[in-house]
Design a protein around this motif. Structure first.
Motif, PDB file in Angstrom:
ATOM      1  N   TYR A   1      -4.380  11.380   9.763  1.00 43.94           N
ATOM      2  CA  TYR A   1      -4.918  12.580   9.306  1.00 43.94           C
ATOM      3  C   TYR A   1      -5.808  12.153   7.908  1.00 43.94           C
ATOM      4  CZ  TYR A   1      -5.060  17.461   7.501  1.00 43.94           C
ATOM      5  OH  TYR A   1      -5.590  18.426   7.222  1.00 43.94           O
ATOM      6  N   THR A   2      -5.237  11.211   7.270  1.00 44.50           N
ATOM      7  CA  THR A   2      -5.797  10.841   5.914  1.00 44.50           C
ATOM      8  C   THR A   2      -7.243  10.271   6.265  1.00 44.50           C
ATOM      9  OG1 THR A   2      -3.474  10.361   5.240  1.00 44.50           O
ATOM     10  CG2 THR A   2      -5.318   9.787   3.535  1.00 44.50           C
ATOM     11  N   THR A   3      -7.187   9.913   7.221  1.00 45.58           N
ATOM     12  CA  THR A   3      -8.465   8.903   7.612  1.00 45.58           C
ATOM     13  C   THR A   3      -9.545  10.154   8.202  1.00 45.58           C
ATOM     14  OG1 THR A   3      -7.184   6.962   8.498  1.00 45.58           O
ATOM     15  CG2 THR A   3      -9.317   7.357   9.161  1.00 45.58           C
TER      16      THR A   3
ATOM     17  N   ILE B   1      -8.793   6.189  -0.568  1.00 40.92           N
ATOM     18  CA  ILE B   1      -7.443   6.696   0.390  1.00 40.92           C
ATOM     19  C   ILE B   1      -6.235   6.620  -0.414  1.00 40.92           C
ATOM     20  CG2 ILE B   1      -7.172   4.403   1.517  1.00 40.92           C
ATOM     21  CD1 ILE B   1      -7.331   6.152   4.250  1.00 40.92           C
ATOM     22  N   LYS B   2      -6.301   6.206  -1.611  1.00 41.69           N
ATOM     23  CA  LYS B   2      -5.045   6.492  -2.400  1.00 41.69           C
ATOM     24  C   LYS B   2      -4.064   5.584  -2.203  1.00 41.69           C
ATOM     25  CE  LYS B   2      -6.701  11.107  -3.416  1.00 41.69           C
ATOM     26  NZ  LYS B   2      -7.859  10.890  -2.491  1.00 41.69           N
ATOM     27  N   CYS B   3      -4.393   4.338  -1.697  1.00 39.61           N
ATOM     28  CA  CYS B   3      -3.259   3.524  -0.951  1.00 39.61           C
ATOM     29  C   CYS B   3      -2.541   2.673  -2.089  1.00 39.61           C
ATOM     30  CB  CYS B   3      -3.668   2.623  -0.101  1.00 39.61           C
ATOM     31  SG  CYS B   3      -5.038   1.375  -0.415  1.00 39.61           S
ATOM     32  N   GLY B   4      -3.040   2.388  -3.161  1.00 34.79           N
ATOM     33  CA  GLY B   4      -2.609   1.584  -4.410  1.00 34.79           C
ATOM     34  C   GLY B   4      -2.726  -0.031  -4.146  1.00 34.79           C
ATOM     35  N   LEU B   5      -3.630  -0.326  -3.159  1.00 36.14           N
ATOM     36  CA  LEU B   5      -3.804  -1.626  -2.884  1.00 36.14           C
ATOM     37  C   LEU B   5      -4.447  -2.467  -4.138  1.00 36.14           C
ATOM     38  CD1 LEU B   5      -4.541  -1.893   0.937  1.00 36.14           C
ATOM     39  CD2 LEU B   5      -2.259  -2.789  -0.289  1.00 36.14           C
TER      40      LEU B   5
ATOM     41  N   GLY C   1       0.767  -1.156  -0.201  1.00 37.58           N
ATOM     42  CA  GLY C   1       0.089   0.044   0.033  1.00 37.58           C
ATOM     43  C   GLY C   1       0.775   1.291  -0.003  1.00 37.58           C
ATOM     44  N   THR C   2       0.209   2.492   0.607  1.00 31.57           N
ATOM     45  CA  THR C   2       1.112   3.418   0.976  1.00 31.57           C
ATOM     46  C   THR C   2       0.655   4.060   2.187  1.00 31.57           C
ATOM     47  OG1 THR C   2      -0.527   5.018  -0.127  1.00 31.57           O
ATOM     48  CG2 THR C   2       1.020   4.267  -1.566  1.00 31.57           C
TER      49      THR C   2
ATOM     50  N   GLU D   1      -1.776  -2.742  -6.820  1.00 31.74           N
ATOM     51  CA  GLU D   1      -0.746  -3.717  -6.710  1.00 31.74           C
ATOM     52  C   GLU D   1      -1.411  -5.331  -6.807  1.00 31.74           C
ATOM     53  OE1 GLU D   1       0.945  -2.797  -2.728  1.00 31.74           O
ATOM     54  OE2 GLU D   1       1.852  -0.856  -3.773  1.00 31.74           O
TER      55      GLU D   1
ATOM     56  N   GLU E   1      -4.605  15.120   0.522  1.00 29.50           N
ATOM     57  CA  GLU E   1      -4.184  14.298  -0.416  1.00 29.50           C
ATOM     58  C   GLU E   1      -3.838  14.603  -1.712  1.00 29.50           C
ATOM     59  OE1 GLU E   1      -2.862  11.411   0.907  1.00 29.50           O
ATOM     60  OE2 GLU E   1      -3.167  12.555   2.819  1.00 29.50           O
TER      61      GLU E   1
ATOM     62  N   VAL F   1      -9.700   0.553   7.625  1.00 29.25           N
ATOM     63  CA  VAL F   1      -8.849   1.806   7.773  1.00 29.25           C
ATOM     64  C   VAL F   1      -9.088   2.338   9.029  1.00 29.25           C
ATOM     65  CG1 VAL F   1      -8.864   4.160   6.995  1.00 29.25           C
ATOM     66  CG2 VAL F   1      -8.991   2.387   5.078  1.00 29.25           C
TER      67      VAL F   1
ATOM     68  N   PRO G   1      -9.258  -1.086   1.498  1.00 30.05           N
ATOM     69  CA  PRO G   1      -9.527  -1.170   2.852  1.00 30.05           C
ATOM     70  C   PRO G   1     -10.424   0.045   3.273  1.00 30.05           C
ATOM     71  CG  PRO G   1      -7.563   0.161   2.227  1.00 30.05           C
ATOM     72  CD  PRO G   1      -8.089  -0.520   1.001  1.00 30.05           C
TER      73      PRO G   1
ATOM     74  N   GLY H   1      -1.135   6.185   3.301  1.00 27.56           N
ATOM     75  CA  GLY H   1      -2.281   6.370   3.348  1.00 27.56           C
ATOM     76  C   GLY H   1      -3.014   5.413   4.183  1.00 27.56           C
ATOM     77  N   SER H   2      -2.728   4.206   3.584  1.00 27.52           N
ATOM     78  CA  SER H   2      -3.399   2.906   4.168  1.00 27.52           C
ATOM     79  C   SER H   2      -2.466   1.774   3.741  1.00 27.52           C
ATOM     80  CB  SER H   2      -4.892   2.566   3.642  1.00 27.52           C
ATOM     81  OG  SER H   2      -5.377   1.441   4.414  1.00 27.52           O
TER      82      SER H   2
END
Lengths: 279, 275
Positions: A51-53, B60-64, A34-35, B67, A144, A67, B123, A37-38
């Motif tokens: 903070y993103t949450t 949430i822009k996590c990219g999961l 992930g990143t 991937e 974001e 999340v 997520p 953010g999550s």
């Protein structure tokens, strides 16, 4: 080597995390995916940036439990180890701003430092609140949209595109603009972690007896207002804005600074003194 | 002393006002930029994505998802290395909300994996697993509505009378999402048109047809569903459809009054078109 102990440890941590995140996409590793953010740790444990949450919640969307649980885990973690340990030990932008800061010292740009009337270190808290309001109004996680942190991280994992411009802009701003401009004045993520880490356990402790007042620590510290006790008294750095980077410990030639577990007994006393010295 | 505190108060008020004012300025700029940044309507999202407005809130822009798409078992080349994935993460300069997943069928279409690896990993709930789960509780990619394929008949060579069924054969829902309609070619008098027709109740918007299309620019292409569909309105009731007729059962009487026109019928026929 002692002079760079924590610096090297931090760089190693930052790079290791980026390698793990990169590998998750490039090679399908299930260690840290992930990143910021999550993320998912070891393919099971959810992690999420608080903070993103909050921004996503501010848009009015009811987030998935992964999340929410992830944000709780991260909040708890940094509540213990020092909120802004994220900033100095994890955040990739830290490498950019540290480089800018180092160059600033090398180029001796600091002599011309200006006291910015409109850009106080408290600006980040305003921005933090503003980010949530904008998220609610526009209906998108507002920070974001332009966060150099996740733009840089995603750039490393998925490719930068024109997003690299944001990272360069932060570098130029910190080098030629405001000293510690991004991390120390503007970043709402850092502000959030400052609040989370107010009461954290791991703290830098100052030993007044050993200190020779060389002020190297204050020169190198990105948040040197937290080192108010240097040359004054032997207490821990309790300010949430301390990033626990350990640079002050590295550069101290007198062993007058060291990480320690926060001593709650001296906290009240030190706070009183702090207010006096500020006043 | 009193004057000093008065000055202090004035200074405090001025500083507060400045802070609030600058915050408001920042808020306006930030809101304006964010609002523009998310205005990218013609983007195809991963399967099970919420409607675009909700998706932009939730992601949430996590990219999961990207991937999972890249590293799925079915995406390995002969040497076992992952191929480019369908899902990409929007970068700066691509004029899509940065950090959100999307796909471009002409680059890599969605191959509609049975296990839909990109969806359960989400997520935040931006990809809604329930929307691709059937009554048996199994994931069913055929329920996905990533977009809707549209045929531009002027550039589709099948409409010229040439035999081409590239899209029809590329479609994972062969003869369901795209069917071929046979028409007589009056120009030659002895050939048939084999015309591709997309059925929106089946098409998932995977884009394999767009990828397969032989024309210089694809004559069949996927658009987000809301841009590829119209809406008749609820006041149309199909009199020949008992299901549709049922809608009238609970209907309440609505009285509408249209004022009687003063014009003569002849006036109406002779008047200019009013916009």
């Amino acid at each position: 080597m002692k002079k760079f102990k924590y610096l090297l440890l931090r760089r190693a941590t930052q790079l290791l995390l980026l390698v793990l995140y990169f590998g998750a996409n490039a090679y399908g590793w299930h260690i840290l995916e992930g990143t910021f953010g999550s993320s998912v740790l070891f393919g099971v444990i959810p992690l999420a940036d608080p903070y993103t949450t909050l921004q996503v919640l501010a848009t009015g969307f009811v987030l998935g439990t992964d999340v929410l649980l992830g944000a709780a885990i991260i909040t708890l973690f940094y509540f213990v180890v020092g909120g802004r340990a994220f900033c100095s030990w994890v955040c990739p932008i830290n490498m950019v701003t540290d480089l800018a800061n180092w160059l600033r010292r090398r180029l001796k740009l600091d002599k011309e430092e200006v006291n910015y009337r409109f850009l106080k270190r408290s600006a980040r808290y305003w921005i933090m609140v503003l980010g949530l309001i904008v998220s609610a109004v526009v209906g998108v996680a507002a920070f974001e949209v332009l966060s150099p942190i996740t733009i840089m991280q995603r750039g490393i994992i998925f490719g930068f595109g024109a997003g690299i411009a944001v990272v360069v802009a932060i570098f130029l701003f910190d080098l030629f603009g405001v000293k510690n401009g991004w991390c120390g004045h503007l970043c709402p993520l850092g502000a959030t972690y400052s609040l989370i880490g107010q009461k954290s356990l791991i703290r830098v402790k100052h030993d007044h007896e050993a200190c020779t007042n060389c002020m190297e620590c204050k020169i190198v510290c990105p948040e040197n207002q937290v080192l108010w006790m240097v040359n004054k008294e032997s207490v821990s750095v309790t300010d949430g804005e301390c990033t626990n980077c350990g640079r002050c410990i590295d550069v101290c030639g007198d062993n007058a600074l060291e990480f320690s577990i926060r001593s709650f007994a001296t906290r009240k006393q030190s706070k009183g003194v702090k207010n006096e010295t500020n006043g | 002393m009193a004057k000093n505190s008065d000055n202090n108060r004035r200074k405090f008020m001025a500083t507060t006002l400045q802070s609030v004012g600058l915050t408001a300025l920042g808020g306006l700029l930030w809101s304006g930029y964010s609002d523009e940044a998310k205005a990218s309507p013609l983007v195809l999202r991963p399967p099970a994505a919420l409607p675009e407005d909700d998706f932009l809130k939730a992601c949430i822009k996590c990219g999961l998802c990207a991937e999972a798409c890249r590293n799925r078992d079915s995406n390995k080349d002969r040497d076992g290395n992952p191929r480019p994935s369908t899902l990409q993460m929007a970068k700066g300069g691509e004029h899509k909300l940065i950090g959100t997943p999307f796909f471009v069928p002409t680059d890599v279409p969605c191959y509609m994996c049975d296990d839909i690896p990109c969806v359960p990993v989400c997520p935040s709930g931006a990809l809604d697993e329930a929307s691709v789960t059937n009554e048996k509780g199994e994931l069913d990619i055929n329920m996905a509505r990533m977009g809707l394929a549209v045929v531009h008949k002027e550039s589709c060579v099948a409409f010229w009378g040439l035999q081409c069924d590239a899209c029809y054969r590329a479609c994972p829902l062969l003869d369901e999402a795209i069917t071929l309609e046979y028409h007589k070619n009056e120009r030659t008098g002895k050939h048939a048109f084999l015309l591709p027709v997309v059925h929106s109740d089946v098409c998932t918007g995977c884009g394999l047809c767009e990828k397969a299309c032989v024309t210089e620019e694809p004559a069949i292409f996927v658009l987000p569903v809301e841009y590829a569909t119209g809406k008749a309105g609820t006041h149309y009731v199909k009199g020949w459809d008992t299901q549709d007729q049922n809608r009238l059962k609970d209907a309440k009487e609505i009285h509408t009054v249209t004022e009687r026109s003063e014009k003569e019928a002849a006036d109406y026929l002779n008047m200019e078109v009013e916009y």
